[in-house]
Design a protein around this motif. Sequence first.
Motif, short mmCIF file in Angstrom:
data_model
loop_
_atom_site.label_atom_id
_atom_site.label_comp_id
_atom_site.label_asym_id
_atom_site.label_seq_id
_atom_site.Cartn_x
_atom_site.Cartn_y
_atom_site.Cartn_z
N TRP A 562 0.84 -1.21 0.00
CA TRP A 562 0.00 0.00 0.00
C TRP A 562 0.87 1.26 0.00
CZ3 TRP A 562 -5.33 0.60 -0.04
CH2 TRP A 562 -5.81 1.90 0.22
N GLU A 563 1.85 1.30 0.90
CA GLU A 563 2.73 2.47 0.99
C GLU A 563 3.57 2.63 -0.29
OE1 GLU A 563 5.01 1.59 4.42
OE2 GLU A 563 3.33 1.92 5.83
N GLY A 564 4.02 1.50 -0.84
CA GLY A 564 4.82 1.58 -2.06
C GLY A 564 4.04 2.14 -3.22
N ALA A 565 2.78 1.73 -3.37
CA ALA A 565 1.95 2.24 -4.45
C ALA A 565 1.76 3.75 -4.30
CB ALA A 565 0.60 1.52 -4.46
N ALA A 566 1.53 4.20 -3.07
CA ALA A 566 1.34 5.63 -2.84
C ALA A 566 2.60 6.42 -3.17
CB ALA A 566 0.92 5.87 -1.38
N SER A 567 3.78 5.91 -2.77
CA SER A 567 5.03 6.63 -3.03
C SER A 567 5.34 6.68 -4.53
CB SER A 567 6.18 5.97 -2.27
OG SER A 567 6.43 4.66 -2.75
N ILE A 568 5.05 5.59 -5.27
CA ILE A 568 5.27 5.58 -6.72
C ILE A 568 4.39 6.62 -7.40
CG2 ILE A 568 4.87 4.24 -8.83
CD1 ILE A 568 5.83 1.77 -7.33
N LEU A 569 3.09 6.71 -7.00
CA LEU A 569 2.18 7.68 -7.57
C LEU A 569 2.65 9.10 -7.28
CD1 LEU A 569 -1.30 6.06 -6.81
CD2 LEU A 569 -0.21 6.34 -9.04
N ALA A 570 3.13 9.33 -6.07
CA ALA A 570 3.60 10.68 -5.71
C ALA A 570 4.81 11.08 -6.56
CB ALA A 570 3.94 10.71 -4.22
N ARG A 571 5.76 10.17 -6.69
CA ARG A 571 6.95 10.47 -7.49
C ARG A 571 6.59 10.74 -8.94
NH1 ARG A 571 9.74 6.87 -4.24
NH2 ARG A 571 9.17 5.10 -5.57
N CYS A 572 5.71 9.91 -9.48
CA CYS A 572 5.34 10.04 -10.89
C CYS A 572 4.60 11.36 -11.13
CB CYS A 572 4.48 8.86 -11.31
SG CYS A 572 4.03 8.91 -13.06
N THR A 573 3.70 11.72 -10.20
CA THR A 573 2.96 12.98 -10.34
C THR A 573 3.91 14.17 -10.32
OG1 THR A 573 1.04 11.99 -9.25
CG2 THR A 573 1.12 14.39 -9.35
N ARG A 574 4.95 14.05 -9.49
CA ARG A 574 5.91 15.15 -9.38
C ARG A 574 6.83 15.24 -10.60
NH1 ARG A 574 7.71 13.64 -4.97
NH2 ARG A 574 9.59 12.51 -5.64
N GLU A 575 7.34 14.09 -11.09
CA GLU A 575 8.33 14.10 -12.16
C GLU A 575 7.72 14.04 -13.55
OE1 GLU A 575 11.50 11.34 -11.60
OE2 GLU A 575 11.52 11.61 -9.41
N ARG A 576 6.56 13.38 -13.70
CA ARG A 576 5.91 13.26 -15.01
C ARG A 576 4.42 13.58 -14.90
NH1 ARG A 576 8.17 10.35 -19.14
NH2 ARG A 576 6.36 11.18 -20.25
N PRO A 577 4.10 14.84 -14.65
CA PRO A 577 2.67 15.19 -14.48
C PRO A 577 1.86 14.96 -15.75
CG PRO A 577 4.04 17.17 -14.65
CD PRO A 577 4.98 16.00 -14.50
N ASP A 578 2.54 14.84 -16.91
CA ASP A 578 1.83 14.62 -18.18
C ASP A 578 1.44 13.16 -18.39
OD1 ASP A 578 4.67 14.11 -18.34
OD2 ASP A 578 4.37 13.75 -20.49
N ALA A 579 1.99 12.25 -17.59
CA ALA A 579 1.80 10.81 -17.83
C ALA A 579 0.45 10.32 -17.32
CB ALA A 579 2.93 10.03 -17.17
N TYR A 580 -0.17 9.48 -18.12
CA TYR A 580 -1.42 8.83 -17.72
C TYR A 580 -1.07 7.53 -16.99
CZ TYR A 580 -5.71 6.07 -18.02
OH TYR A 580 -6.79 5.29 -17.72
N ILE A 581 -1.59 7.39 -15.77
CA ILE A 581 -1.27 6.22 -14.95
C ILE A 581 -2.37 5.17 -15.14
CG2 ILE A 581 -0.72 5.36 -12.66
CD1 ILE A 581 1.21 7.47 -13.81
N GLU A 582 -1.98 3.99 -15.67
CA GLU A 582 -2.95 2.90 -15.86
C GLU A 582 -3.10 2.05 -14.62
OE1 GLU A 582 -1.36 0.86 -19.24
OE2 GLU A 582 -2.53 2.06 -20.66
N GLY A 583 -2.09 2.09 -13.75
CA GLY A 583 -2.14 1.27 -12.55
C GLY A 583 -0.78 0.65 -12.27
#
Length: 901
Positions: A562-583
């Motif tokens: 659970w924590e790992g998924a949240a940290s990956i989403l946070a990093r991705c939102t910060r570094e690649r805000p243009d990316a669409y996250i499928e999961g």
Amino acid sequence: MSVTNLEYLFKPKSVAVIGATNDPRNAGNIVMRNIMAGGFMGPVMPVSNTAEAIAGVLTHTSVKHLPKTPDLAIVCSPLDEVPEIIHSLKERGTRGAVLMGSGFASMTHEERLDIKSTILGIAKPPEIRLIGPKSLGFMIPSLHLNASLAHSDAAPGKVAFISQSDSLFATVLDWAKAKGVGFSHMIALGSRIDVSFADILDYLGSDPFTRSIMLYVESIKDAREFMSAARAASRNKPVLVIRPGKALDTVLGDLKLRETGDHRLVDAVYDVAFRRAGMLRVENIDGLFDAAQTLGTPKHVYGNKLAILTNGTSAGIMAADRLLDGGGELAELGEETIAAIDEVLGEKNWSRANPVDIPFDADGTMYSAVLKLLIKDKNSNGILVMHVPWTAQPDMEVARALRDSLKRVKRMVLTAWLGSGAAEESREVFRKAAVPTYDTPTHAVRAFLYMAEYLRNQEMLIETPDSLPSDFFPDTETARATVAQALQQDREKLNEPEVKDILAAYGVPVVDTRIAVSAKDAVIAADELGYPVALKLRSPQIPQAYDVGGVLLDLETPERVWEGAASILARCTRERPDAYIEGFTVQKMGRRPGAHELFISASVDPVFGPVLAFGHGGMAREMIQDTALTLPPLSMSLARELVGRTRIASLLKGSPPQLPTDIDDICLTIIQISQLLIDVPQIISIDINPLYADSEGVLALGGKIRVAPYLDEGEKRLAIRPYPRELEETVTLKTGRTVTLRPIRPEDEETHRAFLANLSDDDLRLRFFGVVQRNFDHKDIARFTQIDYDREMAFIATAHDERGMPETLGVMRTNTKPDNTEAEFAIVVRSDQQGSGLGSILFNKGICYTRQRGTSELIGQTMIENKAMQGLSKKFGFVITPDQHDEDLVNMVLDLKKGNS
């Protein structure tokens, strides 16, 4: 296409030059002067509207006014006039033409396609065979025919040179003159709207006056035709090829030769295709002639260990360096050899090792004595004898002594006489004695290494592959259904579970994988898989999740997931805000401590079709650049050869305390991926990285697969036709015995050897038209069992004996001409099976096969006393006639088209 009517091009009895002129700069004048200067013995008929005579020969105003029909027409008129000229030539019955006229280079791509279509529509090859357009012509020195625009003629010889480049044609001509090399044929193909490399290889492969064939290749148009022709020709004689490589691929990139696949691999694909066809690729023109000289001898090199004999220590070291740099080995001298040389030279007067450095003032007697001892030493695969000039010791005396001592020697001995003047006279002594000779150690060693590589390539053609595992039954339907679903959804990339399903369906061990669209789903998936797990980001805009910290390993609890998924989403939102996250992808951790990280990938080359790559994988794959390529289909032997061409192969052998890697499992995985590409042609790329491999086998952590619509049969996109499994069937004989009819395979060698051994002397005599030695060697059996399914077919009847072992009961062979107009058959049934109806079953199988592939005629010969064969052929509608050239034979012909009506 075929070899049909090529004899009118290369063995003409009369020649017409269309567009001849007295302008010395015009092609029509140059080719006329070359033909007349060459001394061609047949009629030469210039056609011109502007001159009464050209090069001393009276002209004719048009093709229809020629006094006789020319076999060959050299068309020098502008290209826009060619269609009308070809029409006139066809009406006269001319069968060969060379298009030299100007205009092709200045045309646009669309204009070229249009003029090509027009010319071919009129000529209808093979009715008229065409070389060009934009061809420099050709030379046949044995006919004294110089039908080219070259600046000089060629000497007669046994080497054929076929070039895609006009400039290289002229360069090779000059090079050959300096080297004293003659030619059987020199041919500039031009733009190849008809006659291709494949056609010429088929023609020259059976030409008795051509000992070796040299090619300059930039691009291939039809890979299947080229590979079939090249494989057939290289079984008969050496075929050498030169291709510019990376620089050429950069230039041709704009021509869209690399619309798919890795652009860096274009030349590498050509390289593996040449190797797979049994040809030898050389680096440059100099190497072309060095290799041709060595391969033209009847002596062979069965390894890369060289012994060096020299009177100059430094020269010997230079040769040794070149050998080692090129991948060769210095042969280790045997103790008996060292002791024997001690007696000749004295223990303190030489190196007592290889290179063997004899005194600088050694005479011919000393050279010969040491050479004879090296020849007896079986530790080397060849011997290089070098001589550094010395004032007090005439070169010629040493050369003549060595020549005389080599007269009956079967070992490969090369010579390198350094220097010029007297050294050149010595080299001429060796040339006349057919001893390969070179002017530098580099050239000599390179020629030796080329020969060793050539023999390795030839062995690949006749090597008996290991049998595939009998329990390899891929779930093809699952793989096809998975791909079809993705295509229906307009998806090019498969998701990881789909990739896993396909790999598992083909027997590749994979780590369990789940797809999750949220952190909650990721925890549920991890619970199902069992801990620890790996968590990986899924986003179409982020092809490599590692780049954004989107991969976490060894997550051992639901909370960590659970924590790992949240940290990956946070990093991705910060570094690649243009990316669409499928999961996320959730994967069971694959525990293989100490395993090697490999990769297997595949892409589709626009020319040669599917190409497989193997090498050192992992995250450092791009940096390490350890990759080898091959073309499917594959056997275990070919897969093992692929693995052996990588640097990581030496690590896979293991070293204390690490156990050797299971190479067979790696090879099987490569074959499984190869078969997947054949069975599911909608797959356009695969990438499995990393593929763990150790002593327990392999494990794929995952992979990537891209797909695209493809409506044809999978085997049609391969450069080499795979084993046609669809032709297998089961039949029952009159005796009630059940047998399998199927195409022969390379691994049938041993059972086929036993089959031939069980034939009676009389059956063998009738099959091979005379008394036959029963000791068939490996090469003989390989020719029977390793066939090109595109041109040959051998249906065997196989069953199990009382011990449960497979045995061959009979065989029906067909050999089809490249243009599919005619196939020649041969059939033989094991002596103890005759009368069981097997002969009729096999014969019918061969007839149905050739008719199905659209062959026009099935023909055969048999001895006039073989009434059983004649009776069988009559039963199937063959027409039997006496052979006009041999009263002991009859011809059998079946019109297959008639049978279809």
